[in-house]
Design a protein around this motif. Structure first.
Motif, PDB file in Angstrom:
ATOM      1  N   LEU A 166       0.818  -1.207   0.000  1.00 42.06           N
ATOM      2  CA  LEU A 166       0.000   0.000   0.000  1.00 42.06           C
ATOM      3  C   LEU A 166       0.855   1.262   0.000  1.00 42.06           C
ATOM      4  O   LEU A 166       0.376   2.330  -0.385  1.00 42.06           O
ATOM      5  CB  LEU A 166      -0.929  -0.004   1.224  1.00 42.06           C
ATOM      6  CG  LEU A 166      -1.879  -1.203   1.335  1.00 42.06           C
ATOM      7  CD1 LEU A 166      -2.718  -1.101   2.605  1.00 42.06           C
ATOM      8  CD2 LEU A 166      -2.777  -1.299   0.103  1.00 42.06           C
ATOM      9  N   CYS A 167       2.105   1.145   0.428  1.00 43.23           N
ATOM     10  CA  CYS A 167       2.998   2.314   0.442  1.00 43.23           C
ATOM     11  C   CYS A 167       3.363   2.772  -0.962  1.00 43.23           C
ATOM     12  O   CYS A 167       3.663   3.955  -1.172  1.00 43.23           O
ATOM     13  CB  CYS A 167       4.278   1.993   1.222  1.00 43.23           C
ATOM     14  SG  CYS A 167       4.030   1.784   2.991  1.00 43.23           S
ATOM     15  N   VAL A 168       3.373   1.852  -1.915  1.00 38.31           N
ATOM     16  CA  VAL A 168       3.780   2.194  -3.272  1.00 38.31           C
ATOM     17  C   VAL A 168       2.585   2.283  -4.213  1.00 38.31           C
ATOM     18  O   VAL A 168       2.752   2.492  -5.413  1.00 38.31           O
ATOM     19  CB  VAL A 168       4.786   1.161  -3.816  1.00 38.31           C
ATOM     20  CG1 VAL A 168       6.050   1.176  -2.974  1.00 38.31           C
ATOM     21  CG2 VAL A 168       4.188  -0.246  -3.829  1.00 38.31           C
ATOM     22  N   ALA A 169       1.378   2.116  -3.680  1.00 39.46           N
ATOM     23  CA  ALA A 169       0.168   2.152  -4.505  1.00 39.46           C
ATOM     24  C   ALA A 169      -0.289   3.590  -4.712  1.00 39.46           C
ATOM     25  O   ALA A 169       0.039   4.490  -3.925  1.00 39.46           O
ATOM     26  CB  ALA A 169      -0.942   1.350  -3.831  1.00 39.46           C
ATOM     27  N   PRO A 170      -1.045   3.848  -5.761  1.00 35.03           N
ATOM     28  CA  PRO A 170      -1.676   5.167  -5.914  1.00 35.03           C
ATOM     29  C   PRO A 170      -2.636   5.419  -4.755  1.00 35.03           C
ATOM     30  O   PRO A 170      -3.047   4.481  -4.053  1.00 35.03           O
ATOM     31  CB  PRO A 170      -2.435   5.049  -7.244  1.00 35.03           C
ATOM     32  CG  PRO A 170      -1.813   3.895  -7.948  1.00 35.03           C
ATOM     33  CD  PRO A 170      -1.348   2.955  -6.900  1.00 35.03           C
ATOM     34  N   PRO A 171      -3.003   6.668  -4.508  1.00 38.49           N
ATOM     35  CA  PRO A 171      -3.976   6.954  -3.451  1.00 38.49           C
ATOM     36  C   PRO A 171      -5.278   6.183  -3.687  1.00 38.49           C
ATOM     37  O   PRO A 171      -5.695   5.976  -4.830  1.00 38.49           O
ATOM     38  CB  PRO A 171      -4.201   8.467  -3.567  1.00 38.49           C
ATOM     39  CG  PRO A 171      -2.985   8.975  -4.260  1.00 38.49           C
ATOM     40  CD  PRO A 171      -2.540   7.891  -5.190  1.00 38.49           C
ATOM     41  N   MET A 172      -5.889   5.764  -2.606  1.00 36.28           N
ATOM     42  CA  MET A 172      -7.140   5.025  -2.685  1.00 36.28           C
ATOM     43  C   MET A 172      -8.137   5.550  -1.666  1.00 36.28           C
ATOM     44  O   MET A 172      -7.748   6.098  -0.633  1.00 36.28           O
ATOM     45  CB  MET A 172      -6.908   3.530  -2.443  1.00 36.28           C
ATOM     46  CG  MET A 172      -6.269   2.790  -3.610  1.00 36.28           C
ATOM     47  SD  MET A 172      -6.135   1.001  -3.329  1.00 36.28           S
ATOM     48  CE  MET A 172      -4.647   0.963  -2.342  1.00 36.28           C
ATOM     49  N   PHE A 173      -9.422   5.374  -1.972  1.00 37.00           N
ATOM     50  CA  PHE A 173     -10.540   5.636  -1.073  1.00 37.00           C
ATOM     51  C   PHE A 173     -10.813   7.110  -0.812  1.00 37.00           C
ATOM     52  O   PHE A 173     -11.815   7.449  -0.207  1.00 37.00           O
ATOM     53  CB  PHE A 173     -10.349   4.908   0.274  1.00 37.00           C
ATOM     54  CG  PHE A 173     -10.136   3.431   0.129  1.00 37.00           C
ATOM     55  CD1 PHE A 173     -11.195   2.590  -0.160  1.00 37.00           C
ATOM     56  CD2 PHE A 173      -8.876   2.874   0.276  1.00 37.00           C
ATOM     57  CE1 PHE A 173     -11.009   1.228  -0.313  1.00 37.00           C
ATOM     58  CE2 PHE A 173      -8.673   1.515   0.136  1.00 37.00           C
ATOM     59  CZ  PHE A 173      -9.744   0.685  -0.164  1.00 37.00           C
ATOM     60  N   HIS A 291      -7.233   3.748   4.909  1.00 36.02           N
ATOM     61  CA  HIS A 291      -7.499   5.188   4.869  1.00 36.02           C
ATOM     62  C   HIS A 291      -6.334   6.047   5.344  1.00 36.02           C
ATOM     63  O   HIS A 291      -6.190   7.182   4.898  1.00 36.02           O
ATOM     64  CB  HIS A 291      -8.755   5.503   5.682  1.00 36.02           C
ATOM     65  CG  HIS A 291      -9.996   4.896   5.101  1.00 36.02           C
ATOM     66  ND1 HIS A 291     -10.594   5.396   3.971  1.00 36.02           N
ATOM     67  CD2 HIS A 291     -10.731   3.827   5.476  1.00 36.02           C
ATOM     68  CE1 HIS A 291     -11.664   4.662   3.681  1.00 36.02           C
ATOM     69  NE2 HIS A 291     -11.756   3.697   4.575  1.00 36.02           N
ATOM     70  N   LEU A 292      -5.521   5.543   6.256  1.00 34.46           N
ATOM     71  CA  LEU A 292      -4.375   6.339   6.709  1.00 34.46           C
ATOM     72  C   LEU A 292      -3.125   6.056   5.878  1.00 34.46           C
ATOM     73  O   LEU A 292      -2.340   6.974   5.620  1.00 34.46           O
ATOM     74  CB  LEU A 292      -4.094   6.081   8.192  1.00 34.46           C
ATOM     75  CG  LEU A 292      -5.233   6.390   9.167  1.00 34.46           C
ATOM     76  CD1 LEU A 292      -4.704   6.433  10.598  1.00 34.46           C
ATOM     77  CD2 LEU A 292      -5.957   7.673   8.821  1.00 34.46           C
ATOM     78  N   VAL A 293      -2.932   4.804   5.474  1.00 32.75           N
ATOM     79  CA  VAL A 293      -1.767   4.472   4.652  1.00 32.75           C
ATOM     80  C   VAL A 293      -2.097   4.651   3.171  1.00 32.75           C
ATOM     81  O   VAL A 293      -1.478   5.457   2.470  1.00 32.75           O
ATOM     82  CB  VAL A 293      -1.286   3.036   4.928  1.00 32.75           C
ATOM     83  CG1 VAL A 293      -0.108   2.687   4.014  1.00 32.75           C
ATOM     84  CG2 VAL A 293      -0.863   2.889   6.383  1.00 32.75           C
ATOM     85  N   ALA A 294      -3.086   3.894   2.676  1.00 33.48           N
ATOM     86  CA  ALA A 294      -3.444   4.004   1.258  1.00 33.48           C
ATOM     87  C   ALA A 294      -4.117   5.333   0.950  1.00 33.48           C
ATOM     88  O   ALA A 294      -3.870   5.938  -0.089  1.00 33.48           O
ATOM     89  CB  ALA A 294      -4.354   2.846   0.856  1.00 33.48           C
ATOM     90  N   GLY A 295      -4.967   5.812   1.869  1.00 37.73           N
ATOM     91  CA  GLY A 295      -5.685   7.063   1.645  1.00 37.73           C
ATOM     92  C   GLY A 295      -4.907   8.309   2.015  1.00 37.73           C
ATOM     93  O   GLY A 295      -5.323   9.426   1.686  1.00 37.73           O
ATOM     94  N   MET A 525     -15.693   2.965  -1.933  1.00 40.07           N
ATOM     95  CA  MET A 525     -15.085   2.674  -3.216  1.00 40.07           C
ATOM     96  C   MET A 525     -13.628   3.163  -3.258  1.00 40.07           C
ATOM     97  O   MET A 525     -13.327   4.259  -2.786  1.00 40.07           O
ATOM     98  CB  MET A 525     -15.875   3.334  -4.342  1.00 40.07           C
ATOM     99  CG  MET A 525     -17.201   2.673  -4.637  1.00 40.07           C
ATOM    100  SD  MET A 525     -17.027   0.976  -5.277  1.00 40.07           S
ATOM    101  CE  MET A 525     -17.354   0.010  -3.783  1.00 40.07           C
ATOM    102  N   PRO A 526     -12.719   2.375  -3.811  1.00 38.83           N
ATOM    103  CA  PRO A 526     -11.293   2.769  -3.856  1.00 38.83           C
ATOM    104  C   PRO A 526     -11.030   3.974  -4.741  1.00 38.83           C
ATOM    105  O   PRO A 526      -9.969   4.594  -4.635  1.00 38.83           O
ATOM    106  CB  PRO A 526     -10.601   1.519  -4.406  1.00 38.83           C
ATOM    107  CG  PRO A 526     -11.669   0.780  -5.138  1.00 38.83           C
ATOM    108  CD  PRO A 526     -12.930   1.042  -4.379  1.00 38.83           C
ATOM    109  N   THR A 527     -11.964   4.318  -5.625  1.00 42.26           N
ATOM    110  CA  THR A 527     -11.755   5.468  -6.513  1.00 42.26           C
ATOM    111  C   THR A 527     -11.839   6.793  -5.771  1.00 42.26           C
ATOM    112  O   THR A 527     -11.426   7.827  -6.304  1.00 42.26           O
ATOM    113  CB  THR A 527     -12.803   5.460  -7.632  1.00 42.26           C
ATOM    114  OG1 THR A 527     -14.112   5.500  -7.041  1.00 42.26           O
ATOM    115  CG2 THR A 527     -12.682   4.219  -8.493  1.00 42.26           C
ATOM    116  N   GLY A 528     -12.394   6.780  -4.567  1.00 38.25           N
ATOM    117  CA  GLY A 528     -12.569   8.027  -3.835  1.00 38.25           C
ATOM    118  C   GLY A 528     -13.657   8.900  -4.419  1.00 38.25           C
ATOM    119  O   GLY A 528     -13.743  10.088  -4.105  1.00 38.25           O
ATOM    120  N   GLY A 529     -14.499   8.344  -5.259  1.00 38.41           N
ATOM    121  CA  GLY A 529     -15.582   9.101  -5.893  1.00 38.41           C
ATOM    122  C   GLY A 529     -16.689   8.163  -6.324  1.00 38.41           C
ATOM    123  O   GLY A 529     -16.730   6.985  -5.941  1.00 38.41           O
TER     124      GLY A 529
END
Length: 584
Positions: A166-173, A291-295, A525-529
């Motif tokens: 999750l540290c290297v993933a794009p932002p999520m949620f 939400h804190l790491v990925a988001g 949703m992981p798209t945040g929208g």
């Protein structure tokens, strides 16, 4: 003679009104004392029932270690799938998307249904792995069982393995990180982020403005000066580069997570609670991972500083009883209070923690009114120095105190007063009497704030009287604040869950928190929208089918059913911490 009769009549009425007024004052006094929990009718607060000391448990046996290894890999696969699917289903930037046009990786951005399916499957796998890990961290809630417990190092390695993808993933949620970047750019330009929004300050076509959600493009920053001060430093390093800015903000969030992992087991030990159980529920919680790491939410820094400050304060209070360590104790207390105040300059709700530190300090000194006043003065001065200092040195001033209610524009169903207002307004529309949602919210939100204030006051009094540990009082208070807040986002639940994980052990607390954490982690949703409903349905059906296949394939290799074991050599419970006598 008539005048004398009139005077006598007036005296009689006054005499009749006097006892009535006295009765009213007495009734108000009794109600107030009962609301604050100082009426003397109860020896303990009801919420103290949520806490019990946890006995030591033997380490995992060979079969359980094999289970742990499989669970760890199971969750790591889920986290990896989330990171991969986020290349297309994450909260991608409008501009500067690094995978757009790239072979293979760019396919996810052009196939949202497939990317969303991969991400949802990964999300479910992580949540299921967390639930299975709970069997080895807190065991079964059934009676007659005494499970073994994994070690702290085993949990730390598992948590690190799940966090790494999750540290290297794009932002999520959530797309809040793009607001962070835009507001940091405003600050770097020498403008006031508390007076002007990204669209007016940067321009509607600016690369950072384009990534900010429409609802926040014209609103000022609701965050404290310390966070925007950090953001200004990030902007000085990255400029308009969105990708590098995202990773530096995530690095800040990871610092907060590291502070949570450092402080939470130490606070749990003070409450007689297993450090592993507290870390599993607080730090390994999917809400924190997602939400804190990925988001990349700044709650990570706020909670980390708050919990670390609490631990330093309690160490200082403990040292005050030792003459040889009294000077060190004062220093630790002041440093801890300063760290908590610093967390409030990220988000203001963490300042409540200072109130419970003050009550712990006052109780240690005797619990008299003058002890409370002295503690309040000392901690108040420290908080004022830190808050004023950060506001002035950062050059951002005190405008942030006027934008704390910016998020109230959002109507969140997770907020009890907002939900009541929305339900009432909807009922009015159905009955044909009109939509009165705004009018109802103007009533429910102030009432909810008053109720939250009463709960916080009661918890402070309970802490002062020794009925409640300050960690428990803080967690309950923030929990009431969150539920009665005008706006509640899923990650706000961590404000209360994290401190309560170090204190509350009863199934009456853990079962709802576990269920709600899993549920909320799966519905955002992981798209945040917004995503088209038919795409969500397709992804959900594919996820359910995949989970069924996974269950069939692993039903003999993963502990889907709880192991019923009898304790063999479990240690005796630590000293009880029901009635609080001090921080230790």
């Amino acid at each position: 003679m008539g005048a004398q009769d009139a005077g006598a009549t007036a005296d009689t009425v006054e005499a009749a009104d006097r006892p009535r007024a006295q009765r009213v004052r007495g009734q108000v006094r009794r109600v107030t004392r009962r609301a604050l929990g100082i009426d003397g009718t109860s020896r303990t607060d009801r919420v103290a029932y949520l806490h019990d000391n946890e006995p030591e448990r033997p380490p995992l046996d060979a079969a359980e270690i094999r289970d742990l290894t499989r669970i760890r890999r199971f969750g790591a696969v889920g986290a990896g799938m989330m990171a991969l699917g986020a290349l297309g289903a994450g909260a991608q930037p409008v501009l500067q998307n690094p995978v757009q046009g790239v072979r293979v990786l760019g396919l996810f951005a052009r196939a949202l249904p497939a990317a969303l399916t991969v991400t949802l499957i990964g999300t479910v796998l992580v949540v299921v792995a967390w639930l299975l890990l709970g069997r080895l961290a807190i065991g079964s809630f059934g009676r007659g069982t005494s499970p073994r417990r994994l070690s702290r190092s085993q949990l730390d390695r598992t948590l690190a393995l799940w966090i790494l993808p999750l540290c290297v993933a794009p932002p999520m949620f959530s797309k809040d990180v793009y607001s962070y970047l835009a507001q940091s750019e405003i600050t770097a330009r020498g403008l006031d982020p508390y007076e002007i929004g990204p669209q007016a300050a940067l321009g509607v076509d600016h690369v950072l403005t384009r990534t900010v959600p429409n609802i926040w493009r014209e609103t000022p920053a609701p965050y404290g000066p310390f966070f925007l001060w950090i953001g200004r430093g990030i902007t000085a390093l990255t400029g308009d580069d969105i990708v590098s800015g995202i990773f530096l903000h995530r690095a800040v969030a990871l610092v907060g997570v590291a502070l949570i992992v450092w402080a939470l087991p130490r606070l749990a030990a003070r409450c007689g609670v297993s450090s592993v159980a507290a870390l599993w529920l607080g730090a390994a919680n999917p809400l924190l991972l997602f939400h804190l790491v990925a988001g990349i939410h700044n709650e990570a820094l706020m909670l980390g500083l708050m919990l670390a400050g609490l631990e330093l304060c309690f160490r200082g209070i403990d040292a005050l009883d030792d003459v040889t360590r009294r000077r060190t104790g004062r220093a630790l207390l002041l440093v801890g209070a300063a760290v908590i105040a610093l967390s409030a300059t990220v988000k203001i709700p963490s300042l409540i923690a200072l109130g419970f530190v003050g009550m712990a300090l006052a109780r240690r000194r005797g619990g008299r009114l003058r002890d409370v006043v002295r503690a309040a003065v000392v901690l108040g001065v420290v908080a004022a120095v830190v808050i004023v200092g950060v506001s002035l040195v950062s050059g951002l001033g005190f405008g942030w105190l006027g934008t704390l209610g910016t998020a109230n524009a959002v109507r969140s169903w997770m907020s009890l007063p907002t939900l009541l207002g929305l339900a009432t307004g909807g009922a009015g529309v159905l009955l044909g009497i009109g939509d009165h949602t705004t009018a109802v919210l103007s009533l429910t939100r102030p009432i909810a704030s008053a109720v939250a204030a009463v709960v916080i006051a009661r918890m402070l009094v309970a802490t002062l009287l020794g009925r409640l540990h300050p960690i428990g009082g803080l967690g309950v208070s923030i929990g009431a604040l969150v539920l009665l807040f005008p706006v509640v986002q899923p990650w706000y639940l961590l404000w209360a869950v994290t401190p309560l994980a170090a204190w509350a052990t009863r199934p009456a607390f853990r079962v709802p928190v576990i269920a709600f954490s899993a549920f909320v982690s799966l519905i955002v949703m992981p798209t945040g929208g917004e995503v088209q409903p038919f795409v969500i349905v397709q992804a959900a059906l594919a996820t359910v089918v995949t989970l069924g296949v996974v269950y069939a394939a692993t039903r003999r290799s993963l502990p889907w059913r709880a192991r019923t074991t009898v304790s063999d050599g479990a240690g005796t419970p630590p000293p009880r911490a029901d009635a609080y006598a001090g921080p230790s």
